[in-house]
Design a protein around this motif. Structure first.
Motif, short mmCIF file in Angstrom:
data_model
loop_
_atom_site.label_atom_id
_atom_site.label_comp_id
_atom_site.label_asym_id
_atom_site.label_seq_id
_atom_site.Cartn_x
_atom_site.Cartn_y
_atom_site.Cartn_z
N GLU A 13 32.12 9.55 -4.78
CA GLU A 13 33.85 9.60 -5.13
C GLU A 13 34.61 8.66 -4.39
O GLU A 13 34.00 8.07 -3.38
N PHE A 14 35.85 8.50 -4.65
CA PHE A 14 36.78 7.61 -3.75
C PHE A 14 37.02 8.28 -2.58
O PHE A 14 37.79 9.44 -2.61
N LEU A 15 36.76 7.84 -1.60
CA LEU A 15 36.98 8.55 -0.35
C LEU A 15 38.34 8.15 0.42
O LEU A 15 38.67 6.92 0.50
N VAL A 16 38.69 9.24 1.31
CA VAL A 16 39.81 8.91 2.01
C VAL A 16 39.81 9.75 3.30
O VAL A 16 39.30 10.84 3.42
N THR A 17 39.76 8.96 4.36
CA THR A 17 39.83 9.57 5.67
C THR A 17 40.86 9.10 6.35
O THR A 17 41.60 8.12 6.06
N ALA A 18 41.10 9.73 7.52
CA ALA A 18 42.54 9.57 8.45
C ALA A 18 41.97 9.18 9.90
O ALA A 18 41.12 10.16 10.20
N GLY A 40 43.42 18.94 2.55
CA GLY A 40 43.38 18.75 1.19
C GLY A 40 43.98 17.30 0.53
O GLY A 40 43.71 17.30 -0.45
N ARG A 41 44.00 16.55 1.69
CA ARG A 41 44.38 15.04 1.36
C ARG A 41 43.25 14.02 1.58
O ARG A 41 43.16 13.09 1.10
N VAL A 42 42.40 14.32 2.70
CA VAL A 42 41.58 13.49 3.01
C VAL A 42 39.99 14.42 3.29
O VAL A 42 39.89 15.47 3.39
N HIS A 43 38.98 13.39 3.19
CA HIS A 43 37.81 14.18 3.23
C HIS A 43 37.11 14.52 4.60
O HIS A 43 36.66 15.36 4.63
N ASP A 208 24.57 0.03 -1.18
CA ASP A 208 25.06 1.20 -2.41
C ASP A 208 25.88 2.26 -1.13
O ASP A 208 26.35 3.28 -1.38
N LYS A 209 25.94 1.78 -0.04
CA LYS A 209 26.79 2.61 1.15
C LYS A 209 28.14 2.11 0.95
O LYS A 209 28.69 1.29 0.81
N PRO A 210 29.21 3.13 0.92
CA PRO A 210 30.56 2.90 0.66
C PRO A 210 31.22 2.13 1.88
O PRO A 210 31.10 2.49 3.08
N ILE A 211 32.03 1.33 1.58
CA ILE A 211 33.08 0.68 2.59
C ILE A 211 34.68 1.45 2.29
O ILE A 211 34.99 1.42 1.46
N LEU A 212 35.13 1.66 3.59
CA LEU A 212 36.41 2.25 3.32
C LEU A 212 37.37 1.36 3.99
O LEU A 212 37.20 0.83 5.22
N ALA A 213 38.21 0.85 3.32
CA ALA A 213 39.13 -0.51 3.99
C ALA A 213 40.29 0.36 4.83
O ALA A 213 40.86 1.27 4.50
N GLY A 214 40.41 -0.42 6.03
CA GLY A 214 41.39 0.30 6.89
C GLY A 214 42.90 -0.22 6.65
O GLY A 214 43.01 -1.10 6.30
N ILE A 215 43.60 1.06 6.36
CA ILE A 215 45.21 0.84 6.07
C ILE A 215 45.87 1.24 7.04
O ILE A 215 45.76 2.68 7.70
N GLU A 267 41.00 -0.94 -5.74
CA GLU A 267 40.30 -1.75 -6.94
C GLU A 267 38.93 -2.40 -6.47
O GLU A 267 38.36 -3.16 -7.06
N LEU A 268 39.00 -2.63 -4.99
CA LEU A 268 37.72 -3.18 -4.49
C LEU A 268 36.72 -2.50 -3.73
O LEU A 268 35.53 -3.14 -3.87
N CYS A 269 37.04 -1.36 -3.13
CA CYS A 269 35.73 -0.67 -2.47
C CYS A 269 36.00 0.80 -2.65
O CYS A 269 36.87 1.26 -3.54
N GLN A 270 35.21 1.50 -2.26
CA GLN A 270 35.19 2.96 -2.36
C GLN A 270 35.81 4.01 -1.72
O GLN A 270 35.85 5.13 -1.63
N GLY A 271 36.61 3.40 -1.00
CA GLY A 271 37.69 4.27 -0.06
C GLY A 271 38.63 3.44 0.88
O GLY A 271 38.58 2.53 0.74
N VAL A 272 39.42 4.47 1.42
CA VAL A 272 40.25 3.89 2.53
C VAL A 272 40.03 4.82 3.62
O VAL A 272 39.98 5.90 3.68
N HIS A 273 40.53 4.10 4.81
CA HIS A 273 40.54 4.75 6.22
C HIS A 273 42.18 4.51 6.70
O HIS A 273 42.61 3.46 6.92
#
Length: 301
Positions: A13-18, A40-43, A208-215, A267-273
Motif C-alpha cells: 500500500e501507499f504508506l503514511v507515517t507521522a 485514521g490518517r496514518v498507518h 522490494d522494501k518500501p521507502i517513505l520520503a520525509g516531508i 510519484e517516486l516511492c511507496q510512502g511519506v513520513h
C-alpha cells in the motif's frame, strides 16, 4: 490492530507515517492530543528516542501510552544511551507490551543536545542493532544464547538519507541495512526530489522494501533558515524560503508546500513520513490538500 503497518507494507500500500515527540516531562496530554488527530490518517506514529540528544520521555513508555489509546506506534530506538544489554532488554520489553514496529537508529551525538556532559554509549550502531533485532526474532541474544521464553516478533526499519553527499557511502549503508534485516526505510527531510528520484532508480531499485520520503512542515522563512543553519545535511532551497517570506500567511503556505511535496513523493516511492513539530494537528489537512484519502476510505476500495 498492532500489525496494521506491517500488513500495509507487505500489501505494498501507499504508506503514511507521522512523527510525534514524547513529552518533556511527566504529562503526555499534548502528545496524545496531537497523536489523536492522526487516527485514521496514518498507518503508524513514530515516537522519537532522544532526537537531537534532547531529553524527553522514554520512547518505549510513550509508545506504550499511544498503544493504549488505539494508536499504532513505531518506537524509535537509538544506540546512544544504552549498551547492548539495555537495548536488548528494551526490545524484549517492547515486544511483550505489544509494540512491534521498531526504527533502529544510531542516534544523534550527545554534544548536539541539552546534556552536553552526558556520556554517549554507542556500543552498537544502527546496522548492529538491526542484526540484534533479527537474532531476537530468531530466538537468540547477541551472544547466540537461546531466549528461554520465546523469540520476539519485531518489525524493524531503518533511516535513509537520499541527499547524502557521498553516493557510494549512501549505497553501501543502504545495502548493509537491507542485509541486516530492515523491512522499511524512512528518509530524512527531503527537499531535492530529483535526488530522491535518482536514489530510487539507482540504489533502491533492487530492493522490494518500501521507502517513505520525509516531508517536513516549514512554518515560516525563519523556520527554514534555522533548519539550514542547524540541521546537518539539509538545505531548504532559496525559492521555498522566498515563497514563505512573501506569503501573507506563511504557515498556510508551508502547508501548501508540504502537500506539493507529498504529491511529488507519491510519484517516486511507496510512502511519506510526515514531520510537523508540535503542529501534528496540521498533518491531516496537509494530506487532504495532497489528495491522500483517509485510511478507512482506502481500505474499502
Amino acid at each position: 490492530m498492532t500489525d496494521r503497518f506491517r500488513q500495509a507494507v507487505l500489501a505494498k500500500e501507499f504508506l503514511v507515517t507521522a512523527e510525534v515527540c514524547p513529552p518533556k516531562g511527566g504529562n503526555p496530554s499534548h502528545m496524545l492530543k496531537m497523536a489523536a488527530t492522526l487516527k485514521g490518517r496514518v498507518h503508524a506514529v513514530n515516537i522519537t528516542d532522544g532526537s537531537r540528544a534532547v531529553l524527553r520521555m522514554s520512547s518505549l513508555a510513550a509508545s506504550t501510552i499511544l498503544l493504549q489509546q488505539g494508536i499504532e506506534p513505531i518506537c524509535q530506538v537509538a544506540c546512544r544511551d544504552r549498551n547492548a544489554i539495555g537495548l536488548q532488554a528494551d526490545l524484549m520489553g517492547a515486544n511483550a507490551l505489544g509494540i512491534r514496529n521498531i526504527l533502529a537508529l544510531t542516534g544523534d551525538p550527545v554534544k548536539a543536545g541539552d546534556h552536553k556532559e552526558a556520556r554517549g554509549v554507542f556500543e552498537l550502531e544502527s546496522v548492529r542493532l538491526l542484526r540484534a533485532i533479527a537474532k531476537l526474532n530468531q530466538g537468540f541474544d547477541l551472544n547466540e544464547k537461546p531466549l528461554t521464553d520465546e523469540p520476539t516478533d519485531l518489525f524493524a526499519g531503518a533511516a535513509v538519507d537520499p541527499q547524502l553527499k557521498s553516493w557510494s557511502g549512501l549505497q553501501r549503508r543502504f545495502e548493509r541495512k537491507l542485509e541486516a534485516g530492515a523491512q522499511f526505510f524512512q528518509s530524512q527531510l527531503i527537499t531535492d526530489f530529483d535526488r530522491l528520484d535518482k536514489f530510487m532508480q539507482k540504489v533502491a531499485v533492487e530492493s522490494d522494501k518500501p521507502i517513505l520520503a520525509g516531508i517536513f512542515l516549514l512554518k515560516s522563512a525563519k523556520n527554514a533558515n534555522f533548519i539550514n543553519r542547524c540541521v546537518p545535511g539539509v538545505q531548504i532551497p532559496q525559492d521555498i524560503i522566498d515563497r514563505l517570506a512573501k506569503a501573507s500567511d506563511p504557515l498556510e503556505e508551508g502547508m501548501k508546500i508540504a502537500a506539493e511535496q507529498v504529491k511529488l513523493a507519491r510519484e517516486l516511492c511507496q510512502g511519506v513520513h510526515m514531520m510537523a513539530v508540535r503542529r501534528e494537528d496540521l498533518i491531516a489537512p496537509i494530506l487532504d490538500l495532497a489528495g491522500i484519502e483517509p485510511l478507512s476510505v482506502v481500505s474499502k476500495s
